[in-house]
Design a protein around this motif. Structure first.
Motif, mmCIF file in Angstrom:
data_model
loop_
_atom_site.group_PDB
_atom_site.id
_atom_site.type_symbol
_atom_site.label_atom_id
_atom_site.label_comp_id
_atom_site.label_asym_id
_atom_site.label_seq_id
_atom_site.Cartn_x
_atom_site.Cartn_y
_atom_site.Cartn_z
ATOM 1 N N GLU A 69 -20.217 -3.561 39.480
ATOM 2 C CA GLU A 69 -21.061 -2.721 40.276
ATOM 3 C C GLU A 69 -20.267 -1.857 40.957
ATOM 4 N N ASP A 70 -20.620 -0.863 41.042
ATOM 5 C CA ASP A 70 -20.087 0.220 42.082
ATOM 6 C C ASP A 70 -21.132 0.334 43.181
ATOM 7 N N ARG A 71 -21.058 0.149 44.441
ATOM 8 C CA ARG A 71 -21.947 0.489 45.290
ATOM 9 C C ARG A 71 -21.623 -0.137 46.742
ATOM 10 N N LEU A 72 -22.495 0.275 47.840
ATOM 11 C CA LEU A 72 -22.228 0.083 48.952
ATOM 12 C C LEU A 72 -21.920 -1.464 49.369
ATOM 13 N N VAL A 73 -20.669 -1.649 50.289
ATOM 14 C CA VAL A 73 -20.319 -3.149 50.396
ATOM 15 C C VAL A 73 -20.250 -3.479 52.137
ATOM 16 N N THR A 74 -20.750 -4.433 52.441
ATOM 17 C CA THR A 74 -20.570 -4.475 53.934
ATOM 18 C C THR A 74 -19.415 -5.519 54.449
ATOM 19 N N VAL A 75 -19.024 -5.415 55.475
ATOM 20 C CA VAL A 75 -17.883 -6.238 56.086
ATOM 21 C C VAL A 75 -18.265 -7.700 55.698
ATOM 22 N N ASP A 76 -19.517 -8.010 56.086
ATOM 23 C CA ASP A 76 -19.886 -9.461 55.745
ATOM 24 C C ASP A 76 -19.863 -10.022 54.423
ATOM 25 N N ARG A 120 -15.267 17.315 62.285
ATOM 26 C CA ARG A 120 -14.051 16.753 62.047
ATOM 27 C C ARG A 120 -14.272 15.060 61.658
ATOM 28 N N GLY A 121 -15.382 14.799 61.705
ATOM 29 C CA GLY A 121 -15.814 13.444 61.049
ATOM 30 C C GLY A 121 -15.692 12.390 61.782
ATOM 31 N N TYR A 122 -14.808 12.493 63.029
ATOM 32 C CA TYR A 122 -14.281 11.481 63.851
ATOM 33 C C TYR A 122 -15.332 11.558 65.285
ATOM 34 N N ARG A 123 -15.783 10.495 65.734
ATOM 35 C CA ARG A 123 -16.365 10.473 67.084
ATOM 36 C C ARG A 123 -15.384 10.800 68.188
ATOM 37 N N TYR A 177 -9.972 -0.667 55.007
ATOM 38 C CA TYR A 177 -10.540 0.411 56.012
ATOM 39 C C TYR A 177 -12.003 0.213 56.040
ATOM 40 N N VAL A 178 -12.744 0.378 56.983
ATOM 41 C CA VAL A 178 -14.248 -0.035 57.294
ATOM 42 C C VAL A 178 -14.804 1.409 57.924
ATOM 43 N N SER A 179 -15.819 1.994 57.290
ATOM 44 C CA SER A 179 -16.348 3.116 57.582
ATOM 45 C C SER A 179 -16.990 2.806 59.115
ATOM 46 N N SER A 180 -16.992 4.035 59.800
ATOM 47 C CA SER A 180 -17.375 3.846 61.237
ATOM 48 C C SER A 180 -18.745 3.194 61.298
ATOM 49 N N ASP A 181 -19.685 3.142 60.080
ATOM 50 C CA ASP A 181 -20.982 2.534 59.997
ATOM 51 C C ASP A 181 -20.760 1.224 59.420
ATOM 52 N N GLY A 182 -19.641 0.722 59.330
ATOM 53 C CA GLY A 182 -19.797 -0.706 59.062
ATOM 54 C C GLY A 182 -19.546 -0.927 57.145
ATOM 55 N N TYR A 183 -19.040 0.093 56.623
ATOM 56 C CA TYR A 183 -19.001 -0.349 55.171
ATOM 57 C C TYR A 183 -17.506 -0.282 54.504
ATOM 58 N N ARG A 211 -17.768 8.158 58.989
ATOM 59 C CA ARG A 211 -19.199 7.477 58.241
ATOM 60 C C ARG A 211 -19.012 7.511 56.809
ATOM 61 N N HIS A 212 -19.874 6.480 56.090
ATOM 62 C CA HIS A 212 -19.802 6.238 54.648
ATOM 63 C C HIS A 212 -20.286 7.419 54.280
ATOM 64 N N ASP A 213 -21.029 8.353 54.722
ATOM 65 C CA ASP A 213 -21.642 9.544 54.124
ATOM 66 C C ASP A 213 -20.926 10.948 54.290
ATOM 67 N N LEU A 214 -19.808 10.692 54.696
ATOM 68 C CA LEU A 214 -19.031 11.928 55.272
ATOM 69 C C LEU A 214 -18.857 12.999 53.882
ATOM 70 N N SER A 215 -18.429 12.464 52.595
ATOM 71 C CA SER A 215 -18.363 13.392 51.715
ATOM 72 C C SER A 215 -19.268 14.269 51.069
ATOM 73 N N GLU A 216 -20.449 13.748 51.445
ATOM 74 C CA GLU A 216 -21.525 14.556 51.015
ATOM 75 C C GLU A 216 -21.439 15.854 51.992
ATOM 76 N N HIS A 217 -20.823 15.872 53.262
ATOM 77 C CA HIS A 217 -21.044 17.206 53.952
ATOM 78 C C HIS A 217 -19.828 17.836 54.374
ATOM 79 N N ALA A 218 -18.916 16.925 54.496
ATOM 80 C CA ALA A 218 -17.568 17.634 54.809
ATOM 81 C C ALA A 218 -16.319 17.346 53.790
#
Lengths: 297, 297
Positions: free
Chosen positions: B243-250, A148-151, B190-196, B151-158
């Motif tokens: 650039e298209d890349r990962l971007v952090t909140v910082d 489901r993608g969510y924790r 929106y920020v991914s659950s792992d901070g991107y 997570r930011h890598d969700l689309s790879e597997h779901a």
């Protein structure tokens, strides 16, 4: 299969008094080809609304209080105006009366935010005769587990993701069912990104472990299951213990029986999880479905 | 503000030949109070469809090819029949022609899965004159960052969670905007659950770092931004790197400028993130909005 029958509702505020003609006057049966939703209605452009589907047996809508509680709860989570449950109850009865009493069926209640900026919800009901094939209750279903993608602890800190609300935004649920079919399964069970069993796209998960029936606790961001509540009430009468708690995927495979529960299909025993056969408890399936079918409210 | 104007479309298959009366004959302007959607349409009961919103300047719909590519891509991700883009192009022109040429506006294209089981998509268009207050382009917006749960890598597997598809299931996006308002902000990122950094509920995120413009890469499960694509094309003409890349909140807080980009609002400079003032680059904002406003296709 007969066509669904649609009823348009002039949605009243929660505190509105019953009109002179009764709530009946706010419900109108519409023709099968008659559109009732504006192109600008947020139900149709944003999936921005909530719904419930009640099972109907011999003309009696089932688990009405549980469904109405959940409708109101979903509306609150979406910050929609509270539904007038007295009005919806009358509308539901009218919709239920349109179904043949010798067939099983369902009634969907749809409550939309309405037109953008108008601050006036819209609503309608859909009465449907169920497909007569209830082989799911005896033959059961193969399921796959899908992320489901969510924790599992999402709902504690991200209410804006609407965990626990039954919204009209079900595109992902529908895509999940297509993915299950692609994998040769009949249905899917969502698993949290950290490995806990959640729910199915349109049903709740129930496990038997010995004399205890278990369902995933709802604070992991899933819907409280109306049929699951009925199943627990029956099981308690029969002397089972019941538990709402975290459930791991391993437990699914090690159980003495797993079921998906929903309002119209009722209890579907699971025969396979991700291609692995699991224990099937046909006796409890039959008992549970008989108990659910014997309900008259 | 004038009422939105709705156009019903008799949706044609992708390979259907143009009818004798031309595609024009499949488009019908409907009255402001005329419902066109059946109560059983899956757009209205499941949010099961896709949409696009194009900006309209001086009567010219903007970034048409990018929007049409994304409409077709979203349809493919939802396993909807491919849209007939020739038909949609004619319908879009008709809708655009209904807008006053001296006002900015937008056209929403809605493509629904249609009636359950009928396997016949439905569709309509909504032409809207934009609110004349474009202060967002100069005054900018305060934003809060909010967890998207994924997570930011969700689309790879779901893929069944439909990352990258612009679906009608936007209840969560709308709830996120309400949460932002509750926190005193104008919008949310929106920020991914792992901070991107991902995207906003209705727009893309753009950052300037020196001579480089950066946007989060789309394979983290976000929409390819049509206005962001236009912005990159302009910036490249002006000698910026992109650039298209990962971007952090910082990085959001440390940038030389952050913008939200969308089709009708265009570029909104961000003035605060989570209550912290950030660098505002008014010169680039003005240049970017002027560039976007000068587009004629």
């Amino acid at each position: 299969m007969p066509e669904p029958i649609v009823f348009a509702l002039e949605v009243a505020a929660a505190d509105a008094p019953e009109p002179a003609g009764g709530w009946e006057a706010t419900v109108r049966r519409v023709g099968p080809d008659e559109p009732i939703v504006l192109g600008t209605d947020l139900a149709a452009t944003r999936g921005d609304g909530v719904f419930e589907t009640l099972g109907v047996l011999d003309g009696y809508p089932q688990a009405v209080d549980a469904h109405f509680w959940r409708l109101a709860n979903s509306a609150e989570l979406l910050e929609l105006p509270a539904p007038n449950l007295e009005q919806w109850r009358v509308a539901m009865k009218i919709a239920g009366a349109a179904l043949p009493t010798d067939r099983q069926g369902g009634i969907k209640l749809v409550l939309s935010r309405g037109i953008e900026g108008a601050n006036r919800p819209t609503g309608w009901l859909i009465a449907t005769v169920a497909d007569d094939d209830f082989s799911n209750r005896t033959e059961g279903w193969k399921v796959v587990t899908l992320d489901r993608g969510y924790r599992h602890d999402l709902s504690e800190h991200a209410p804006w993701l609407l965990p626990g609300a039954k919204t009209l935004s079900y595109a992902v649920n529908m895509a999940t069912l297509r993915e299950a079919a692609r994998r040769g399964a009949d249905n899917a069970i969502y698993v949290s990104s950290d490995g806990y069993v959640m729910e199915a796209p349109q049903s709740s998960v129930l496990l038997r472990r010995g004399n205890t029936l278990v369902t995933p606790k709802t604070d992991i961001g899933i819907l409280p299951g109306t049929t699951q509540l009925s199943a627990f009430a029956l099981a308690q009468q029969w002397g089972f213990d019941t538990e709402d708690r975290l459930v791991t995927v391993d437990e699914l495979r090690d159980s003495d029986g797993v079921w998906l529960l929903s309002s119209v299909k009722l209890a579907s025993p699971i025969t396979e999880v991700d291609g692995h056969p699991i224990a099937v408890d046909r006796e409890f399936s039959d008992r549970l479905n008989a108990g659910l079918l014997a309900r008259r409210e």
